[in-house]
Design an enzyme around this catalytic site. Sequence first.
Site, PDB file in Angstrom:
ATOM      1  N   TYR A 134       0.927  -1.040  -0.014  1.00 20.98           N
ATOM      2  CA  TYR A 134       0.025  -0.032  -0.013  1.00 20.98           C
ATOM      3  C   TYR A 134       0.666   1.217   0.163  1.00 20.98           C
ATOM      4  O   TYR A 134       1.282   1.495   0.901  1.00 20.98           O
ATOM      5  CB  TYR A 134      -1.084   0.151   1.292  1.00 20.98           C
ATOM      6  CG  TYR A 134      -1.877  -1.177   1.239  1.00 20.98           C
ATOM      7  CD1 TYR A 134      -2.195  -1.985   0.301  1.00 20.98           C
ATOM      8  CD2 TYR A 134      -2.393  -1.356   2.564  1.00 20.98           C
ATOM      9  CE1 TYR A 134      -2.991  -2.880   0.542  1.00 20.98           C
ATOM     10  CE2 TYR A 134      -3.189  -2.579   2.794  1.00 20.98           C
ATOM     11  CZ  TYR A 134      -3.597  -3.494   1.594  1.00 20.98           C
ATOM     12  OH  TYR A 134      -4.351  -4.366   1.812  1.00 20.98           O
ATOM     13  N   HIS A 152      -0.045 -11.847   1.121  1.00 21.26           N
ATOM     14  CA  HIS A 152      -0.978 -11.230   0.495  1.00 21.26           C
ATOM     15  C   HIS A 152      -1.786 -11.839  -0.531  1.00 21.26           C
ATOM     16  O   HIS A 152      -3.033 -11.670  -0.742  1.00 21.26           O
ATOM     17  CB  HIS A 152      -0.408  -9.772   0.092  1.00 21.26           C
ATOM     18  CG  HIS A 152      -1.254  -8.770  -0.126  1.00 21.26           C
ATOM     19  ND1 HIS A 152      -0.730  -7.403  -0.280  1.00 21.26           N
ATOM     20  CD2 HIS A 152      -2.739  -8.775   0.006  1.00 21.26           C
ATOM     21  CE1 HIS A 152      -1.766  -6.427  -0.125  1.00 21.26           C
ATOM     22  NE2 HIS A 152      -2.869  -7.046  -0.325  1.00 21.26           N
ATOM     23  N   PRO A 204     -15.859  -4.667   3.101  1.00 23.02           N
ATOM     24  CA  PRO A 204     -17.267  -5.133   3.484  1.00 23.02           C
ATOM     25  C   PRO A 204     -18.357  -4.371   2.959  1.00 23.02           C
ATOM     26  O   PRO A 204     -19.515  -4.525   3.061  1.00 23.02           O
ATOM     27  CB  PRO A 204     -17.208  -5.237   5.169  1.00 23.02           C
ATOM     28  CG  PRO A 204     -16.291  -4.361   5.467  1.00 23.02           C
ATOM     29  CD  PRO A 204     -15.193  -4.178   4.332  1.00 23.02           C
ATOM     30  N   LEU A 205     -17.945  -3.018   2.597  1.00 26.01           N
ATOM     31  CA  LEU A 205     -18.891  -2.186   1.985  1.00 26.01           C
ATOM     32  C   LEU A 205     -18.764  -1.988   0.626  1.00 26.01           C
ATOM     33  O   LEU A 205     -19.176  -1.159   0.276  1.00 26.01           O
ATOM     34  CB  LEU A 205     -18.513  -0.864   2.752  1.00 26.01           C
ATOM     35  CG  LEU A 205     -18.853  -0.822   4.320  1.00 26.01           C
ATOM     36  CD1 LEU A 205     -18.490   0.667   4.685  1.00 26.01           C
ATOM     37  CD2 LEU A 205     -20.502  -1.051   4.436  1.00 26.01           C
ATOM     38  N   GLY A 206     -18.117  -2.992   0.007  1.00 22.35           N
ATOM     39  CA  GLY A 206     -18.225  -3.032  -1.537  1.00 22.35           C
ATOM     40  C   GLY A 206     -17.470  -1.948  -1.892  1.00 22.35           C
ATOM     41  O   GLY A 206     -18.081  -1.355  -2.926  1.00 22.35           O
ATOM     42  N   ARG A 207     -16.245  -1.636  -1.410  1.00 23.62           N
ATOM     43  CA  ARG A 207     -15.286  -0.507  -1.906  1.00 23.62           C
ATOM     44  C   ARG A 207     -16.313   0.762  -1.910  1.00 23.62           C
ATOM     45  O   ARG A 207     -16.207   1.686  -2.703  1.00 23.62           O
ATOM     46  CB  ARG A 207     -14.769  -0.813  -3.118  1.00 23.62           C
ATOM     47  CG  ARG A 207     -13.921  -1.927  -3.329  1.00 23.62           C
ATOM     48  CD  ARG A 207     -13.202  -2.063  -4.555  1.00 23.62           C
ATOM     49  NE  ARG A 207     -12.147  -3.279  -4.416  1.00 23.62           N
ATOM     50  CZ  ARG A 207     -12.326  -4.461  -4.247  1.00 23.62           C
ATOM     51  NH1 ARG A 207     -13.567  -4.872  -4.325  1.00 23.62           N
ATOM     52  NH2 ARG A 207     -11.515  -5.475  -4.068  1.00 23.62           N
ATOM     53  N   GLY A 208     -16.987   0.776  -0.692  1.00 23.19           N
ATOM     54  CA  GLY A 208     -17.796   2.242  -0.444  1.00 23.19           C
ATOM     55  C   GLY A 208     -19.271   2.149  -1.482  1.00 23.19           C
ATOM     56  O   GLY A 208     -20.073   2.731  -1.141  1.00 23.19           O
ATOM     57  N   PHE A 209     -19.166   1.388  -2.341  1.00 25.43           N
ATOM     58  CA  PHE A 209     -20.495   1.191  -3.195  1.00 25.43           C
ATOM     59  C   PHE A 209     -21.714   0.973  -2.337  1.00 25.43           C
ATOM     60  O   PHE A 209     -23.103   1.519  -2.377  1.00 25.43           O
ATOM     61  CB  PHE A 209     -20.442   0.160  -4.283  1.00 25.43           C
ATOM     62  CG  PHE A 209     -21.355   0.440  -5.274  1.00 25.43           C
ATOM     63  CD1 PHE A 209     -21.475   1.513  -6.321  1.00 25.43           C
ATOM     64  CD2 PHE A 209     -22.517  -0.353  -5.353  1.00 25.43           C
ATOM     65  CE1 PHE A 209     -22.253   1.740  -7.186  1.00 25.43           C
ATOM     66  CE2 PHE A 209     -23.565  -0.349  -6.427  1.00 25.43           C
ATOM     67  CZ  PHE A 209     -23.536   0.636  -7.101  1.00 25.43           C
TER      68      PHE A 209
END
Length: 328
Positions: A57, A124, A204-209
């Site tokens: 990262y 990873h 867990p939030l679908g990359r914010g979607f």
Amino acid sequence: MTDVPTRHLGSLAVSAQGLGCMGMSHGYGASDDAQSIATLHHALDLGVTLLDTADFYGAGHNEELIGRAVAGRRDQVVLATKFGFANRLGEPVRVRGDAAYVRQACEASLRRLGVDHIDLYYQHRVDPQVPIEETVGAMAELVQAGKVRHLGLSEAGAHTLRRAHAVHPITALQSEWSLWTRDLEAEIAPVCRELGIGLVPFSPLGRGFLTGRYSSVDELSETDMRRGQPRFADGNLERNLAIVAQLNELAEAKGVTTGQLALAWVQHRGDDVVPIPGTRRQRYLEENLAALAIELSAEELAAIEAAAPAEEIAGTRYDATSLTFVDN
């Protein structure tokens, strides 16, 4: 300090929700180190103990950032980092799991983090050219040397997990798991539970979607990696927005945000599940942690899953190249 409950990944006690730190250095456009460190400190103040990073990262920047944030507070933190991507940003993706690279990567991570041990060290991605026994054997030597406390794998398949666990106990599997990515459920999660391996869902939030905050890729920065992901592509985006609209209605009826509903669904997957939603902002950190208090009945869980059936999610979760690095 907020009373954040504790869950266990194998024998490792952690906060029931961790903090994914990737976006503070990588993937989602420009970031602000001061803002990120303030959010990290706020997370520790609120009782979050699990911080998740990786050497990839920001080409090491994220580990250095975490190191600065936890300086003087090391005893409050379960530090998790990952190795395996041996390329620099912009170069062809290359995964390494050979013993020499495992040792080299660990030393570099310890130096960037400014610590004498890593609490949870993940591979990873699985290196298809190196037997997992060699990789985990080298990781086990790091445990014996006191440089690592617990071992993990990321995006590993069921067969690989069994082989790895036979060499040294695997504490956690970190893989994508959310309402729009449920690949783990058929085979991988049952094997983890059979072996006593904890589950750490990333995105867990679908990359914010799944928060309902996005309706167009035009809302994302030019350097945001989501612009190139299939589920955000024209055609797929519109179909997925229709699913989020149904989740919005359920969230409104529950009196919570759409993101909190989606995150609570993940939290309800089991007591061995510790999601690591990522954010750079204290406001969203607090919103995510509030999802821990949301109780969902069997009927509500069924309604959520009916609103977001896995087979109706449009587009693959990665592009074709990235999918080749997911172990099956």
